[in-house]
Scaffold this motif. Structure first.
Motif, PDB file in Angstrom:
ATOM      1  N   ARG A  65      -3.900  -1.864  -4.275  1.00 24.92           N
ATOM      2  CA  ARG A  65      -3.760  -0.438  -3.944  1.00 24.92           C
ATOM      3  C   ARG A  65      -5.079   0.295  -4.108  1.00 24.92           C
ATOM      4  O   ARG A  65      -5.475   1.098  -3.251  1.00 24.92           O
ATOM      5  CB  ARG A  65      -2.712   0.193  -4.846  1.00 24.92           C
ATOM      6  CG  ARG A  65      -2.488   1.706  -4.593  1.00 24.92           C
ATOM      7  CD  ARG A  65      -1.904   2.383  -5.812  1.00 24.92           C
ATOM      8  NE  ARG A  65      -2.791   2.230  -6.952  1.00 24.92           N
ATOM      9  CZ  ARG A  65      -2.369   2.198  -8.217  1.00 24.92           C
ATOM     10  NH1 ARG A  65      -1.082   2.302  -8.492  1.00 24.92           N
ATOM     11  NH2 ARG A  65      -3.244   2.058  -9.206  1.00 24.92           N
ATOM     12  N   ARG A  95      11.793   2.530  -8.084  1.00 29.39           N
ATOM     13  CA  ARG A  95      11.409   3.169  -9.339  1.00 29.39           C
ATOM     14  C   ARG A  95      12.653   3.396 -10.188  1.00 29.39           C
ATOM     15  O   ARG A  95      13.687   3.850  -9.694  1.00 29.39           O
ATOM     16  CB  ARG A  95      10.721   4.505  -9.072  1.00 29.39           C
ATOM     17  CG  ARG A  95      10.177   5.190 -10.330  1.00 29.39           C
ATOM     18  CD  ARG A  95       9.529   6.529  -9.986  1.00 29.39           C
ATOM     19  NE  ARG A  95       8.408   6.379  -9.064  1.00 29.39           N
ATOM     20  CZ  ARG A  95       7.176   6.017  -9.435  1.00 29.39           C
ATOM     21  NH1 ARG A  95       6.930   5.750 -10.709  1.00 29.39           N
ATOM     22  NH2 ARG A  95       6.218   5.919  -8.540  1.00 29.39           N
ATOM     23  N   ALA A 128       3.843   4.377  -3.868  1.00 31.47           N
ATOM     24  CA  ALA A 128       4.394   3.266  -4.643  1.00 31.47           C
ATOM     25  C   ALA A 128       5.872   3.066  -4.348  1.00 31.47           C
ATOM     26  O   ALA A 128       6.354   1.932  -4.252  1.00 31.47           O
ATOM     27  CB  ALA A 128       4.169   3.505  -6.135  1.00 31.47           C
ATOM     28  N   GLU A 129       6.596   4.164  -4.181  1.00 33.00           N
ATOM     29  CA  GLU A 129       8.042   4.062  -3.968  1.00 33.00           C
ATOM     30  C   GLU A 129       8.396   3.523  -2.593  1.00 33.00           C
ATOM     31  O   GLU A 129       9.541   3.103  -2.372  1.00 33.00           O
ATOM     32  CB  GLU A 129       8.687   5.436  -4.199  1.00 33.00           C
ATOM     33  CG  GLU A 129       8.665   5.851  -5.663  1.00 33.00           C
ATOM     34  CD  GLU A 129       9.219   7.237  -5.902  1.00 33.00           C
ATOM     35  OE1 GLU A 129       9.693   7.868  -4.926  1.00 33.00           O
ATOM     36  OE2 GLU A 129       9.184   7.697  -7.059  1.00 33.00           O
ATOM     37  N   GLU A 171       0.314   9.196  -4.791  1.00 32.06           N
ATOM     38  CA  GLU A 171       0.471   7.826  -5.284  1.00 32.06           C
ATOM     39  C   GLU A 171       1.921   7.517  -5.631  1.00 32.06           C
ATOM     40  O   GLU A 171       2.397   6.399  -5.397  1.00 32.06           O
ATOM     41  CB  GLU A 171      -0.423   7.594  -6.511  1.00 32.06           C
ATOM     42  CG  GLU A 171      -0.590   6.132  -6.890  1.00 32.06           C
ATOM     43  CD  GLU A 171       0.646   5.506  -7.520  1.00 32.06           C
ATOM     44  OE1 GLU A 171       0.877   4.304  -7.325  1.00 32.06           O
ATOM     45  OE2 GLU A 171       1.391   6.238  -8.229  1.00 32.06           O
ATOM     46  N   ARG A 172       2.638   8.493  -6.173  1.00 35.15           N
ATOM     47  CA  ARG A 172       4.050   8.273  -6.538  1.00 35.15           C
ATOM     48  C   ARG A 172       4.855   7.812  -5.340  1.00 35.15           C
ATOM     49  O   ARG A 172       5.564   6.803  -5.393  1.00 35.15           O
ATOM     50  CB  ARG A 172       4.652   9.557  -7.111  1.00 35.15           C
ATOM     51  CG  ARG A 172       6.172   9.513  -7.273  1.00 35.15           C
ATOM     52  CD  ARG A 172       6.711  10.788  -7.889  1.00 35.15           C
ATOM     53  NE  ARG A 172       6.305  10.913  -9.282  1.00 35.15           N
ATOM     54  CZ  ARG A 172       6.957  10.379 -10.298  1.00 35.15           C
ATOM     55  NH1 ARG A 172       8.065   9.662 -10.090  1.00 35.15           N
ATOM     56  NH2 ARG A 172       6.526  10.541 -11.528  1.00 35.15           N
ATOM     57  N   VAL A 178       7.940   1.798 -12.180  1.00 39.30           N
ATOM     58  CA  VAL A 178       8.299   1.034 -10.993  1.00 39.30           C
ATOM     59  C   VAL A 178       9.033  -0.223 -11.417  1.00 39.30           C
ATOM     60  O   VAL A 178       8.811  -0.766 -12.492  1.00 39.30           O
ATOM     61  CB  VAL A 178       7.059   0.687 -10.166  1.00 39.30           C
ATOM     62  CG1 VAL A 178       6.454   1.945  -9.564  1.00 39.30           C
ATOM     63  CG2 VAL A 178       6.042  -0.069 -10.988  1.00 39.30           C
ATOM     64  N   CYS A 216      -3.141   8.297  -1.030  1.00 36.30           N
ATOM     65  CA  CYS A 216      -2.982   6.898  -0.630  1.00 36.30           C
ATOM     66  C   CYS A 216      -2.655   6.878   0.856  1.00 36.30           C
ATOM     67  O   CYS A 216      -1.987   7.783   1.361  1.00 36.30           O
ATOM     68  CB  CYS A 216      -1.861   6.215  -1.415  1.00 36.30           C
ATOM     69  SG  CYS A 216      -2.260   5.835  -3.130  1.00 36.30           S
ATOM     70  N   ASP A 276       2.086   4.071 -13.164  1.00 41.85           N
ATOM     71  CA  ASP A 276       1.765   3.423 -11.885  1.00 41.85           C
ATOM     72  C   ASP A 276       0.318   2.959 -11.847  1.00 41.85           C
ATOM     73  O   ASP A 276      -0.039   2.086 -11.050  1.00 41.85           O
ATOM     74  CB  ASP A 276       1.970   4.393 -10.718  1.00 41.85           C
ATOM     75  CG  ASP A 276       3.425   4.599 -10.366  1.00 41.85           C
ATOM     76  OD1 ASP A 276       4.297   4.277 -11.198  1.00 41.85           O
ATOM     77  OD2 ASP A 276       3.704   5.119  -9.267  1.00 41.85           O
TER      78      ASP A 276
END
Length: 274
Positions: free
Chosen positions: A173, A256, A250-251, A246-247, A263, A237, A149
């Motif tokens: 980001r 993902r 992002a999702e 962060e995971r 991703v 984030c 990511d």
């Protein structure tokens, strides 16, 4: 560097079984760089031990290396992983290992404040050297901050035509959503942004630069809004005034792949992240 810990508790693992059955004692090998370990295993014909230690996953039990009670003397540096400017101990406060930890909150110079901060966390989350908390920290870094990511160089399945979009996402980001929090004494009475319980003036709290000064968290409450795990090394984030690892940040913006954990090239984001 590696350290061997508590063989009896891990007899079910092939690595520990190999160590326990070795005819060669490991006295003096509590700490050894991988080069020394490689020579040691070659001399005494124990290559299988070296292979189990240095590769990413154990081919017998299929568990990640960080799941074993082995930790690297050079532990993961989150600033380096994120591509942030590295902070020297002189600038960041103290050297974590001097206090018996693998990580300490940035910018704190007084060991009493660092110890006070860790006293406010669950015991299993305190990254003491050689402890389950240190192993847990490594696992959480790998899970919450997946390398694929963070940088294009770690993406193995991203098609060339999507690379520019991925780079745009990373840049946006990093500028708008991603940051590292810090600890401070609450300047006045307030309520925790997570549990809404009272924070008294002078109480040690977590503050996040992307929020206004009045937004504070109890140390044990600074957690991802999706998985509820403590945010490793205070890395977060922000999205819609909530904090995420962060995971899971992002999702929320793109799917993902369940197979490779990268991703999807089908990006679903705008630049209005906050």
């Amino acid at each position: 560097m590696v350290k061997m810990l508590d063989l009896d508790r891990h007899a079910e693992c092939p690595l520990w079984a190999a160590l326990a059955s070795s005819d060669v004692p490991w006295t003096g090998m509590d700490y050894a760089c991988l080069n020394v370990l490689s020579i040691y295993c070659k001399v005494f014909d124990r290559k299988e031990i070296y292979d189990l230690i240095v590769r990413k996953t154990c081919q017998s039990c299929k568990c990640p290396r960080e799941a074993h009670a082995i930790y690297q003397q050079q532990t993961t540096n989150v600033h380096e992983r994120l591509g942030f400017k590295l902070v020297s101990p002189a600038d960041s406060g103290v050297e974590a290992r001097d206090l018996g930890y693998t990580w300490v909150p940035p910018g704190v110079r007084a060991s009493s404040r660092i110890n006070r901060y860790f006293e406010l966390l669950p015991e299993e989350a305190v990254p003491r050297l050689g402890s389950e908390g240190a192993c847990s920290r490594e696992r959480q870094i790998a899970y919450q901050l997946p390398k694929q990511d963070l940088s294009l160089e770690h993406c193995k399945h991203l098609e060339v035509q999507h690379e520019a979009s991925f780079e745009d996402f990373v840049t946006a980001r990093n500028e708008i959503a991603l940051d590292i929090a810090y600890i401070k004494d609450a300047p006045y009475d307030e309520h925790c942004a997570h549990c809404d319980n009272e924070i008294a003036a002078g109480e040690l709290v977590v503050a996040a630069p992307k929020f206004v000064e009045s937004v504070m968290w109890h140390p044990k409450c600074f957690s991802c809004s999706t998985c509820n795990s403590l945010l490793v090394d205070l890395t977060y984030c922000v999205h819609d005034d909530k904090i995420y690892c962060e995971r899971h940040y992002a999702e929320m913006l793109k799917p993902r792949c369940a197979g490779c954990d990268e991703v999807s090239p089908a990006f679903h984001f705008s630049f209005s992240f906050l």
